[in-house]
Design an enzyme around this catalytic site. Structure first.
Site, PDB file in Angstrom:
ATOM      1  CB  CYS A  93      88.223  38.784  -0.193  1.00 38.85           C
ATOM      2  SG  CYS A  93      87.977  39.623   1.351  1.00 38.85           S
ATOM      3  CG  HIS A 118      93.815  37.461  -1.300  1.00 34.49           C
ATOM      4  ND1 HIS A 118      92.717  37.852  -2.038  1.00 34.49           N
ATOM      5  CD2 HIS A 118      93.486  37.704   0.001  1.00 34.49           C
ATOM      6  CE1 HIS A 118      91.772  38.300  -1.213  1.00 34.49           C
ATOM      7  NE2 HIS A 118      92.221  38.227   0.010  1.00 34.49           N
ATOM      8  CD  GLU A 145      98.637  35.471  -1.614  1.00 37.85           C
ATOM      9  OE1 GLU A 145      98.379  36.567  -1.067  1.00 37.85           O
ATOM     10  OE2 GLU A 145      98.247  35.178  -2.762  1.00 37.85           O
ATOM     11  CE  LYS A 205      92.795  41.965  -2.860  1.00 35.57           C
ATOM     12  NZ  LYS A 205      93.262  40.731  -3.514  1.00 35.57           N
ATOM     13  CG  HIS A 209      90.586  43.812  -0.784  1.00 37.04           C
ATOM     14  ND1 HIS A 209      89.810  43.086  -1.674  1.00 37.04           N
ATOM     15  CD2 HIS A 209      90.909  42.947   0.211  1.00 37.04           C
ATOM     16  CE1 HIS A 209      89.667  41.839  -1.226  1.00 37.04           C
ATOM     17  NE2 HIS A 209      90.329  41.734  -0.088  1.00 37.04           N
ATOM     18  CG  PHE A 228      87.545  38.588   6.293  1.00 33.51           C
ATOM     19  CD1 PHE A 228      88.908  38.409   6.387  1.00 33.51           C
ATOM     20  CD2 PHE A 228      87.008  39.770   6.774  1.00 33.51           C
ATOM     21  CE1 PHE A 228      89.726  39.374   6.955  1.00 33.51           C
ATOM     22  CE2 PHE A 228      87.813  40.748   7.341  1.00 33.51           C
ATOM     23  CZ  PHE A 228      89.164  40.544   7.435  1.00 33.51           C
TER      24      PHE A 228
END
Lengths: 404, 100
Positions: free
Chosen positions: A163, A295, A306, A327, A332, A391
């Site tokens: 990502c 994010h 976050e 997003k 995403h 990830f």
């Protein structure tokens, strides 16, 4: 004398439509690009929603001969790249072609090609695959096609960090120009991953929402996958000024870090270190930041972690920050996420409009930030960050300043 | 798969309990003897990915679909707080499937 790096053109394909102007409009209006999956048989999935770039058909942009070489992800990269190059007016001569890099993020590569190939091979028992299967599915295909399309002969490569792929790619392009290794770069990310095979794999992790993407909301219950591409022209500032280019913003900092902890669980320490590194690289104090494009995946763990990282880095200034996760609108987009989110960040910097976090329906005390709920807000933005936390625990944050 | 599904149709309650314990033990690197109905994921050092793998094994073994969301396990319609709760959940899913 420090070399400075500015953005002189951008192009984008996503569930919010085709082109920068359409994306800005959708981001301002808080449009939701997430809907029923239509390009695959979603009845075999536990969730039926996604952020398809439904207005994007390769046939509208490429001949049949061209299409035989291009996975849908490369198609999107090329269409976004054409827009970025045309909008920037950057037309490198022979010498400049040698001094222009291409750095493109992609988490997965040509997944449509891979899915089709496996279906034919295992599902249908076919004896042979399309002869161009390998060049279509290689993750560097978008970078290579952009290099070929515009004759860009400097260093070119693909970056893959799940990502965070496109933030890592754009950060490297920025550093290459700032250091003097090159004078310009075509950079960003592309990902077309809404195949049954890929979505089945996501389903297995059990982090997908069945009913929508609600970042930072108490009611959030997972992510929604999207697809798209965003490509930018980054240029050394004096060169851009000399040719009278439109400048959308200045890239000033890039920070990256590894959590070195868990393969999927986010980590506050890693996120904090990446944010701090971006600020330091950009010569920015935390209190100079007005906007953070988060994010914000809408998983329980990411958003909580976050928010904690933002509070830790910004202290009392966290209350003054505008934060949003776009997003919620474009889904995403994995390897293209940071690039599409840079479009939103550049809108905030250039137009003074903070894109909203839509679908926000209940505050979460663990995410106590001004997440710009549901409606865009006008605010003059002097400096902004764009976060990507991947990830694998690989984090990449870009810092930008308004160009005035 | 076909064979497993055929087995699933005839699982007794004792079989279900033994199978679930076997699955949990194999994913948590514990002996089956150390896994009891009262064991919690924490007791067995099972993290979120381990849970997802255990749920997957249960689905494949019993040919059921487990409603489990890793985002918020407590709001899922499937209790994973102890091995006993998982066994009860699997029994319920199998009973529902037979009734359907």
């Amino acid at each position: 004398m420090t070399r400075r790096v500015v953005v002189t053109g951008m192009g984008v394909v996503s569930a919010l439509g085709l082109g920068r102007a359409r994306a800005f409009e959708a981001l301002r209006e808080g449009e939701c690009g997430i809907g029923q999956l239509t390009r695959i048989d979603a009845s075999r999935l536990s969730f039926q929603i996604g952020a398809e770039a439904s207005g994007f058909e390769g046939e509208d942009h490429f001949s049949r001969q061209e299409l035989s070489l291009l996975d849908r992800g490369s198609q999107m990269a090329l269409v976004a790249g054409r827009e970025a190059m045309a909008a920037s007016g950057f037309s490198p001569d022979d010498a400049m072609q040698l001094r222009t890099a291409v750095v493109i993020g992609s988490a997965m590569g040509g997944m449509n090609t891979l899915d089709d190939g496996y279906r034919q091979l295992y599902g249908e028992g076919k004896a042979r695959l399309h002869p161009l299967t390998v060049p279509r599915l290689m993750p560097n295909a978008p970078a290579s096609h952009l290099s070929i399309a515009f004759g860009l002969k400097g260093p070119a490569w693909a970056v893959t960090t799940a990502c965070a792929s496109s933030n890592h790619a754009m950060g490297q392009a920025f550093h290459m120009i700032r250091s003097g290794a090159v004078d310009a770069a075509l950079t960003g990310g592309a990902e077309s991953q809404l195949t049954l095979g890929v979505l089945k794999a996501w389903e297995g992790l059990r982090v997908m929402s069945r009913d929508g993407c609600r970042p930072f909301s108490k009611t959030r219950n997972g992510m929604v996958q999207g697809e798209g591409a965003a490509i930018f022209v980054f240029e050394e500032m004096e060169q851009a000024q000399a040719r009278g280019a439109t400048i959308w913003g200045e890239v000033v900092g890039f920070g990256a870090s590894a959590d070195a902890s868990d393969i999927v669980q986010p980590n506050e320490d890693g996120a904090k270190r990446a944010i701090r590194a971006a600020l330091e690289d950009g010569g920015l104090r935390p209190d100079q930041i007005d906007y953070v494009n988060a994010h914000g995946t809408a998983t329980a763990a990411n958003d909580r972690t976050e928010a904690a990282a933002i509070h830790a880095v910004f202290g009392a200034h966290a209350e003054q920050l505008s934060v949003s996760s776009t997003k919620s609108m474009h889904g995403h987009c994995i390897g293209a996420a940071g690039a599409i989110e840079l479009v939103a960040t550049l809108m905030a910097l250039s137009e003074g409009v903070i894109p909203p976090t839509i679908n926000y329906d209940a505050p979460d005390p663990e995410c106590a930030l001004d997440v710009t709920p549901n409606e865009a807000r006008e605010r003059s933005v002097g400096a902004a960050l764009s976060n990507s936390f991947a990830f694998g625990g690989l984090n990449a944050v870009l810092a930008l300043r308004a160009y005035r | 798969m076909t064979e497993q599904s055929a087995d699933a149709a005839t699982f007794t309650d004792e079989d279900i309990e033994a199978k679930v314990i076997e699955i949990v033990a194999s994913h948590s690197l514990n002996d089956s003897q150390e896994v009891t109905l009262a064991s919690t994921p924490q007791d067995l050092s099972i993290d979120s990915l381990g849970l997802v793998e255990i749920i997957f094994s249960i689905e494949e073994t019993f040919d059921v679909s487990v409603p489990y969301n890793a985002n918020d396990p407590s709001s899922s319609d499937f209790d994973i707080s102890t091995v006993g709760a998982v066994v009860a959940g699997v029994k319920r899913l199998i009973a529902n499937q037979r009734a359907a």
